[in-house]
Design a protein around this motif. Sequence first.
Motif, PDB file in Angstrom:
ATOM      1  N   MET A 123       3.572  14.307  -0.468  1.00 24.21           N
ATOM      2  CA  MET A 123       2.562  15.430  -0.407  1.00 24.21           C
ATOM      3  C   MET A 123       1.655  15.371  -1.616  1.00 24.21           C
ATOM      4  N   ALA A 124       2.066  15.266  -2.781  1.00 23.27           N
ATOM      5  CA  ALA A 124       1.276  15.011  -3.917  1.00 23.27           C
ATOM      6  C   ALA A 124      -0.076  14.164  -3.781  1.00 23.27           C
ATOM      7  N   ALA A 125       0.221  13.074  -3.023  1.00 21.77           N
ATOM      8  CA  ALA A 125      -1.005  12.142  -2.526  1.00 21.77           C
ATOM      9  C   ALA A 125      -1.924  12.833  -1.743  1.00 21.77           C
ATOM     10  N   HIS A 126      -1.454  13.752  -0.724  1.00 27.50           N
ATOM     11  CA  HIS A 126      -2.249  14.453  -0.106  1.00 27.50           C
ATOM     12  C   HIS A 126      -3.120  15.680  -0.740  1.00 27.50           C
ATOM     13  N   ALA A 127      -2.380  16.079  -1.422  1.00 30.47           N
ATOM     14  CA  ALA A 127      -3.013  17.602  -2.200  1.00 30.47           C
ATOM     15  C   ALA A 127      -4.639  17.413  -2.431  1.00 30.47           C
ATOM     16  N   GLY A 128      -4.984  18.585  -1.811  1.00 33.50           N
ATOM     17  CA  GLY A 128      -6.395  18.654  -2.322  1.00 33.50           C
ATOM     18  C   GLY A 128      -7.224  18.167  -0.968  1.00 33.50           C
ATOM     19  N   LEU A 129      -6.944  17.231  -0.270  1.00 30.69           N
ATOM     20  CA  LEU A 129      -7.662  16.447   0.846  1.00 30.69           C
ATOM     21  C   LEU A 129      -7.905  17.373   1.782  1.00 30.69           C
ATOM     22  N   SER A 130      -9.214  17.201   2.305  1.00 36.57           N
ATOM     23  CA  SER A 130      -9.304  17.506   3.731  1.00 36.57           C
ATOM     24  C   SER A 130      -8.518  16.892   4.813  1.00 36.57           C
ATOM     25  N   LEU A 131      -8.459  17.541   5.920  1.00 39.83           N
ATOM     26  CA  LEU A 131      -7.819  17.148   7.007  1.00 39.83           C
ATOM     27  C   LEU A 131      -8.141  15.578   7.331  1.00 39.83           C
ATOM     28  N   ASP A 132      -9.282  15.578   7.617  1.00 36.64           N
ATOM     29  CA  ASP A 132      -9.960  14.159   7.705  1.00 36.64           C
ATOM     30  C   ASP A 132      -9.698  13.201   6.796  1.00 36.64           C
ATOM     31  N   ASP A 133      -9.550  13.483   5.300  1.00 34.59           N
ATOM     32  CA  ASP A 133      -9.563  12.788   4.429  1.00 34.59           C
ATOM     33  C   ASP A 133      -7.878  12.291   4.385  1.00 34.59           C
ATOM     34  N   SER A 134      -7.296  13.164   4.923  1.00 34.71           N
ATOM     35  CA  SER A 134      -5.660  12.998   4.809  1.00 34.71           C
ATOM     36  C   SER A 134      -5.426  12.043   5.850  1.00 34.71           C
ATOM     37  N   HIS A 135      -6.271  12.031   7.165  1.00 39.91           N
ATOM     38  CA  HIS A 135      -5.880  11.305   8.105  1.00 39.91           C
ATOM     39  C   HIS A 135      -6.189   9.936   7.631  1.00 39.91           C
ATOM     40  N   ALA A 136      -7.402   9.767   6.993  1.00 42.20           N
ATOM     41  CA  ALA A 136      -7.904   8.545   6.445  1.00 42.20           C
ATOM     42  C   ALA A 136      -6.764   8.078   5.439  1.00 42.20           C
ATOM     43  N   LEU A 137      -6.156   8.824   4.710  1.00 44.72           N
ATOM     44  CA  LEU A 137      -5.259   8.118   3.698  1.00 44.72           C
ATOM     45  C   LEU A 137      -4.087   7.628   4.511  1.00 44.72           C
ATOM     46  N   ASN A 138      -3.600   8.514   5.618  1.00 42.06           N
ATOM     47  CA  ASN A 138      -2.443   8.390   6.338  1.00 42.06           C
ATOM     48  C   ASN A 138      -2.880   6.698   6.974  1.00 42.06           C
ATOM     49  N   ALA A 139      -4.022   6.499   7.335  1.00 44.14           N
ATOM     50  CA  ALA A 139      -4.221   5.274   7.845  1.00 44.14           C
ATOM     51  C   ALA A 139      -4.225   4.240   6.911  1.00 44.14           C
ATOM     52  N   ARG A 140      -4.674   4.401   5.950  1.00 46.90           N
ATOM     53  CA  ARG A 140      -4.603   3.312   4.659  1.00 46.90           C
ATOM     54  C   ARG A 140      -3.203   3.000   4.463  1.00 46.90           C
ATOM     55  N   LEU A 141      -2.492   4.093   4.305  1.00 44.21           N
ATOM     56  CA  LEU A 141      -0.957   3.842   3.853  1.00 44.21           C
ATOM     57  C   LEU A 141      -0.242   3.066   4.825  1.00 44.21           C
ATOM     58  N   VAL A 142      -0.689   3.265   6.302  1.00 45.88           N
ATOM     59  CA  VAL A 142      -0.013   2.425   7.056  1.00 45.88           C
ATOM     60  C   VAL A 142      -0.234   0.906   7.001  1.00 45.88           C
ATOM     61  N   LEU A 143      -1.348   0.922   6.762  1.00 45.89           N
ATOM     62  CA  LEU A 143      -1.822  -0.456   6.797  1.00 45.89           C
ATOM     63  C   LEU A 143      -1.545  -1.232   5.610  1.00 45.89           C
ATOM     64  N   MET A 144      -1.465  -0.517   4.446  1.00 47.72           N
ATOM     65  CA  MET A 144      -0.836  -1.024   3.245  1.00 47.72           C
ATOM     66  C   MET A 144       0.743  -1.113   3.178  1.00 47.72           C
ATOM     67  N   MET A 145       1.494  -0.325   3.762  1.00 48.80           N
ATOM     68  CA  MET A 145       2.790  -0.485   3.996  1.00 48.80           C
ATOM     69  C   MET A 145       3.184  -1.643   4.997  1.00 48.80           C
TER      70      MET A 145
END
Lengths: 71, 549
Positions: A28-50
């Motif tokens: 949750m802290a990793a997502h804090a302060g991001l717009s919804l679009d930026d959060s989706h992008a972060l999730n995508a990067r997380l999936v790829l890196m994991m």
Amino acid sequence: MSTDSETQARPAPDRLSPNQDEFYAALMAAHAGLSLDDSHALNARLVLMMANRIGDIQVLETILRDARKYS
Amino acid sequence: MAYEYQTYAFEPPPGLTGPEPRHKVVIVGAGPIGLTLAIDLALRGVPSVVLDDNNVVSRGSRAICWSKRTLEIFDRLGLGERMLARGVTWKVGRQFHGAQEVFSFDLLPEDGHKYPAFINLQQYYVEEYLIERARDFPDLIDLRFCNKVVDHREIDRFVQVEIETPSGLYKLETDWLIACDGAKSPTRERMGLSFEGQVFEEQFLIADIEMEHSPFGDAAVPERWFWFDPPFHPGKSALLHMQPDNIYRIDLQLDVGADAKAEATEEKVMPRIRAIVGDTPFRLDWMSVYKFRCIMLDRFVHGRVIFAGDSAHVVSPFGARGGNGGIQDVDNLGWKLAAVIGGQANENLLESYDAERRHGAEENILNSARSTNFMTPKTGIEALFRAETLRLAHNQPFARKLLNSGRLSLPCGLEGSALITPGAAQVAPGRAMVDAPLDGPHGASWLIEEVQGRFVLVGFGSVPLPEVAGVARIGVNQRNGDYPCFTARSGHAIRRYGSEKAYLFRPDGHVAAVFDAPDAASVAAARDRAMGAEMQSDEAPAPQREVTA
Ligand SMILES: Cc1cc2nc3c(=O)[nH]c(=O)nc-3n(C[C@H](O)[C@H](O)[C@H](O)COP(=O)(O)OP(=O)(O)OC[C@H]3O[C@@H](n4cnc5c(N)ncnc54)[C@H](O)[C@@H]3O)c2cc1C
């Protein structure tokens, strides 16, 4: 959504506890302060890196199928 | 039946007519924390004056869940058995998503403990019993109702306190002022100490209802039930607990922008409760609307003024860490303050109260903030993760564990504290003692009864115990000691502590040190360390944050 047990994925062993709350708070802290679009992008990067961390294509394909079963 | 509040008489204190001799300890606040501290000190022969601004016990049931550790501490103070007998014992928590149960936990799956994982008992009963117990010490506890502290200032190693009563103002002097004056602590505000942290925007309706028929259904087993998105309160969370007298606690999450005043009316509340209990007749006993905070002081010890309980730290109630955390403050402070007042320890020992209990408060805040965050997603993405966690929780064990409706209060561990001698053992140095049943010279008893309240060296198995001044000794599963020896009933004590091991317990039941073959010198060194011998005189032991005034 279908919660019918036949369409659900098989339960996987729990490997997060006892640190599950720490992980969830950090996520949750990793997502804090991001717009919804930026959060989706972060999730995508997380999936790829994991995925890269897991590395094993068979495992990855199983997870993809299993996660999809809940939709 | 509704609780009948009795009023406690105001008796004009001597200070109204002439100066009182300087007191050793003045406690502000006769809530659960102030009263518990007065009793703890009295049992150590230390007199105190307790000042409270009103003359009744807690308005409304407020705290209801009292943990095993709290009951063990109350046992030492002579109250545990009464609370256990009156309270509703429970240990299982169930979590529902919609109407479906997704996960349950058992907080004490093993037997061989005097006290259960939790009892539920309304705060007004707890305070009533504490007041009665305090009255067992008329020479040591001077309990003054309708005595409102309106000012205080530290002069030269003592504190002057100004008090307002129905018969006028008076002043007191005390060596130590202990602020147990609650979340809004006027003492803290007067000192201008910063008290900041996370404030949750969500509001929660807390309602107690009395009903004959158990909402837990036919089994009627008291448990803790928590719903995410229940059918009767869509999109929000709900919590259900049973209390004595057929009273049930219902806790409902409301909208962020809900109008607290309007929500706390029968008009609004009755339909919400009917949605849960249906046509079953019930009586609304108490209700209140809360916003929760997770906040603590940067320091609990400020010269001769010491904070304990809600005045020092406030948490959201999910996890029952508020009152239970405060009782652990008292357990930690009582013996140290008595040792400093009695001259057996240096004042620096109190710095360890500050370090150890700030650590405890941080742990409580971390856990209760995480629970409250999980319950109240702040953004779309948080709501999305929460929803998918719940979806997975129906059949994935890892996701079940992620569901966080409250991580219930456990005894705080003090590993790494300056008072603790490091070592390895099944119950590691720093941890709170684990109870076990014993058979001994006077029949059946419990380890907590034999150990708590003083320094005790306990030998498990045939490890001989040396004689050390100021340290009592007992043996478990050993025969030849010239000290009381017990057998471990059903082997529980040995299973929990191991064999051929000696443990030195502090008066608050935490493990101070462990030994394979204790000799007098090393036991004495560990005892001295636990009394603050290694704490530096001018500096505090733990890393400190700046005190913001
Ligand atoms: C809805 C709710 C549910 C809760 N549930 C739980 C639970 O299940 N388990 C749990 O452990 N905790 C729970 N808590 C927390 C618990 O109620 C508090 O942690 C506890 O009351 C703290 O005790 P205290 O003695 O520090 O403060 P308080 O109980 O607030 O007592 C402070 C006392 O100081 C007095 N006082 C204040 N100012 C002055 C003054 N100037 N002069 C003299 N006296 C003064 C007050 O009158 C009061 O008697 C809950 C709290 C709430 C609100």
